[in-house]
Each structure stands twice: as structure tokens, then as C-alpha cells.
Write a protein that holds these residues in place. Structure first.
Motif, PDB file in Angstrom:
ATOM      1  N   MET A  67       0.826  -1.207   0.000  1.00  0.00           N
ATOM      2  CA  MET A  67       0.000   0.000   0.000  1.00  0.00           C
ATOM      3  C   MET A  67       0.866   1.266   0.000  1.00  0.00           C
ATOM      4  SD  MET A  67      -3.030  -0.985  -0.329  1.00  0.00           S
ATOM      5  CE  MET A  67      -3.963   0.471   0.003  1.00  0.00           C
ATOM      6  N   ILE A  68       1.978   1.246   0.731  1.00  0.00           N
ATOM      7  CA  ILE A  68       2.883   2.412   0.752  1.00  0.00           C
ATOM      8  C   ILE A  68       3.427   2.671  -0.653  1.00  0.00           C
ATOM      9  CG2 ILE A  68       5.157   3.192   1.551  1.00  0.00           C
ATOM     10  CD1 ILE A  68       4.461   1.900   4.272  1.00  0.00           C
ATOM     11  N   PHE A  69       3.876   1.624  -1.346  1.00  0.00           N
ATOM     12  CA  PHE A  69       4.407   1.798  -2.693  1.00  0.00           C
ATOM     13  C   PHE A  69       3.329   2.246  -3.671  1.00  0.00           C
ATOM     14  CE2 PHE A  69       7.827  -1.111  -1.120  1.00  0.00           C
ATOM     15  CZ  PHE A  69       8.863  -0.213  -1.266  1.00  0.00           C
ATOM     16  N   LEU A  70       2.126   1.725  -3.525  1.00  0.00           N
ATOM     17  CA  LEU A  70       1.026   2.154  -4.398  1.00  0.00           C
ATOM     18  C   LEU A  70       0.681   3.620  -4.174  1.00  0.00           C
ATOM     19  CD1 LEU A  70      -1.413  -0.909  -4.367  1.00  0.00           C
ATOM     20  CD2 LEU A  70      -0.051  -0.046  -6.273  1.00  0.00           C
ATOM     21  N   TYR A  71       0.655   4.060  -2.921  1.00  0.00           N
ATOM     22  CA  TYR A  71       0.348   5.459  -2.629  1.00  0.00           C
ATOM     23  C   TYR A  71       1.417   6.387  -3.194  1.00  0.00           C
ATOM     24  CZ  TYR A  71      -0.550   9.799  -0.237  1.00  0.00           C
ATOM     25  OH  TYR A  71      -0.792  11.110   0.011  1.00  0.00           O
ATOM     26  N   LYS A  72       2.684   5.995  -3.042  1.00  0.00           N
ATOM     27  CA  LYS A  72       3.780   6.816  -3.573  1.00  0.00           C
ATOM     28  C   LYS A  72       3.669   6.929  -5.101  1.00  0.00           C
ATOM     29  CE  LYS A  72       8.726   7.449  -3.484  1.00  0.00           C
ATOM     30  NZ  LYS A  72      10.008   7.012  -3.034  1.00  0.00           N
ATOM     31  N   SER A  73       3.367   5.849  -5.776  1.00  0.00           N
ATOM     32  CA  SER A  73       3.192   5.868  -7.234  1.00  0.00           C
ATOM     33  C   SER A  73       2.028   6.765  -7.625  1.00  0.00           C
ATOM     34  CB  SER A  73       2.955   4.462  -7.773  1.00  0.00           C
ATOM     35  OG  SER A  73       4.061   3.656  -7.548  1.00  0.00           O
ATOM     36  N   TYR A  74       0.931   6.685  -6.877  1.00  0.00           N
ATOM     37  CA  TYR A  74      -0.237   7.511  -7.149  1.00  0.00           C
ATOM     38  C   TYR A  74       0.096   8.998  -6.968  1.00  0.00           C
ATOM     39  CZ  TYR A  74      -4.914   9.479  -6.666  1.00  0.00           C
ATOM     40  OH  TYR A  74      -6.030  10.236  -6.809  1.00  0.00           O
ATOM     41  N   ALA A  75       0.828   9.353  -5.928  1.00  0.00           N
ATOM     42  CA  ALA A  75       1.207  10.744  -5.677  1.00  0.00           C
ATOM     43  C   ALA A  75       2.104  11.271  -6.796  1.00  0.00           C
ATOM     44  CB  ALA A  75       1.905  10.858  -4.321  1.00  0.00           C
ATOM     45  N   GLU A  76       3.060  10.477  -7.254  1.00  0.00           N
ATOM     46  CA  GLU A  76       3.942  10.892  -8.344  1.00  0.00           C
ATOM     47  C   GLU A  76       3.179  11.033  -9.656  1.00  0.00           C
ATOM     48  OE1 GLU A  76       7.386   8.379  -8.526  1.00  0.00           O
ATOM     49  OE2 GLU A  76       8.027   8.937  -6.507  1.00  0.00           O
ATOM     50  N   LEU A  77       2.212  10.181  -9.864  1.00  0.00           N
ATOM     51  CA  LEU A  77       1.371  10.275 -11.055  1.00  0.00           C
ATOM     52  C   LEU A  77       0.580  11.586 -11.061  1.00  0.00           C
ATOM     53  CD1 LEU A  77       0.287   8.847 -13.609  1.00  0.00           C
ATOM     54  CD2 LEU A  77      -1.516   7.900 -12.168  1.00  0.00           C
TER      55      LEU A  77
END
Length: 170
Positions: free
Chosen positions: A21-31
Motif C-alpha cells: 500500500m505504501i508503494f502504491l500510494y507513492k506511485s499515485y502521488a507521483e502520477l
């Protein structure tokens, strides 16, 4: 026979799920950040393309006999003409491209522009096109061709260079 998970197994699975979930959130924020950057760039390109379209239609649909180009300086021209293109729903309006304090304006009126600087009695609608370093209009040497070269260099380092042939060659 075992029917349930142990506490250790549940803790390990929750930890793995948390990392995912942490990695998914970071990817979403960068997107989201990259989408904002692309949106700014697309808006800037749309603005330039709309400006090119307006200039192209103004020059390609102008009446060549109505053209008046006044050279103000090495970097600025004043351009008057009548065209069949209008952005303010007028029929065969008179247009002017004027640089005032390094700002380019497009003026549109039902009355002909006769002098520069414009008189107090002038009636027109003005559109701000941007801050410019250079606004030059060159007419072809060949009197029969009715071709114009429009050179605009904006302070934001965008440049428009259009070669346009007037379609109303009568």
C-alpha cells in the motif's frame, strides 16, 4: 487438523500488505504530480495553437486592398486590415495588431482603423495575446501573390513564424 491462521501469520500478511500500500500510494502521488506538469504544458500548447489559428484565419481571409502595415521600430509593426474572420461575431470586421508596452493586442471593430496611435473616438474590442519581444509583418514583394510573413517572438521564448497567403485575392 488446523482451521485458522496463527497470530504470526496474520502479522506477516498485514506487514506485507502495508508495504504494498505504501508503494502504491507513492506511485499515485507521483502520477498526480506528473499529470499537473503535463496539464500546464498542454494548456500552453493549446493557447499557442489557438493564437496561430486566429492569426492564420485573419491573414488568409483578409481583403488585400485594405492592408496597412506601419513600421514602428525594428521589432514592432502595426497591422490594419479588413477580414472576413471574426472572434467577436462581426461581419467583415476591421482588425488591428498593435504592440503597446511590449504587449500584443488584437483589436476588432466595425469601423475602419485610419490612424496610429488610435484616436479617442475609436470603437473596438481588444484581445490581449501575450507579452512579446518582436512582432513583425512582412508583405511579399510580388504584388500578385498577396503573401505575408508574420513573425512573433514572445517573452516566454515561444515563437510563431507563419507564411500565409491571402485567399481573397480580388
Amino acid at each position: 487438523m488446523r482451521r485458522a491462521f496463527t497470530l504470526v501469520e496474520l502479522m506477516v500478511s498485514v506487514a506485507i500488505l502495508s508495504l504494498i500500500m505504501i508503494f502504491l500510494y507513492k506511485s499515485y502521488a507521483e502520477l498526480n504530480i506528473s499529470n499537473k506538469i503535463y496539464e500546464k504544458e498542454v494548456t500552453k500548447i493549446e493557447k499557442i495553437e489557438l493564437l496561430k489559428k486566429t492569426i492564420y484565419l485573419d491573414f488568409s481571409l483578409l481583403k488585400p486592398s485594405s492592408v496597412n502595415i506601419i513600421n514602428e521600430s525594428k521589432t514592432e509593426d502595426v497591422f490594419y486590415a479588413q477580414t472576413s474572420h471574426s472572434i467577436h461575431d462581426r461581419i467583415n470586421p476591421y482588425i488591428a495588431y498593435i504592440v503597446k508596452e511590449k504587449k500584443l493586442y488584437r483589436l476588432e471593430s466595425l469601423k475602419q482603423f485610419k490612424e496610429y496611435p488610435l484616436g479617442v473616438e475609436s470603437e473596438f474590442e481588444g484581445d490581449y495575446l501575450g507579452d512579446v519581444e518582436i512582432f513583425r509583418v512582412y508583405k511579399s514583394q510580388d504584388q500578385k501573390s498577396n503573401e505575408y510573413l508574420v513573425n512573433i517572438e514572445f517573452q516566454m521564448k515561444n515563437e510563431i513564424l507563419l507564411k500565409i497567403k491571402a485567399l481573397n485575392s480580388k
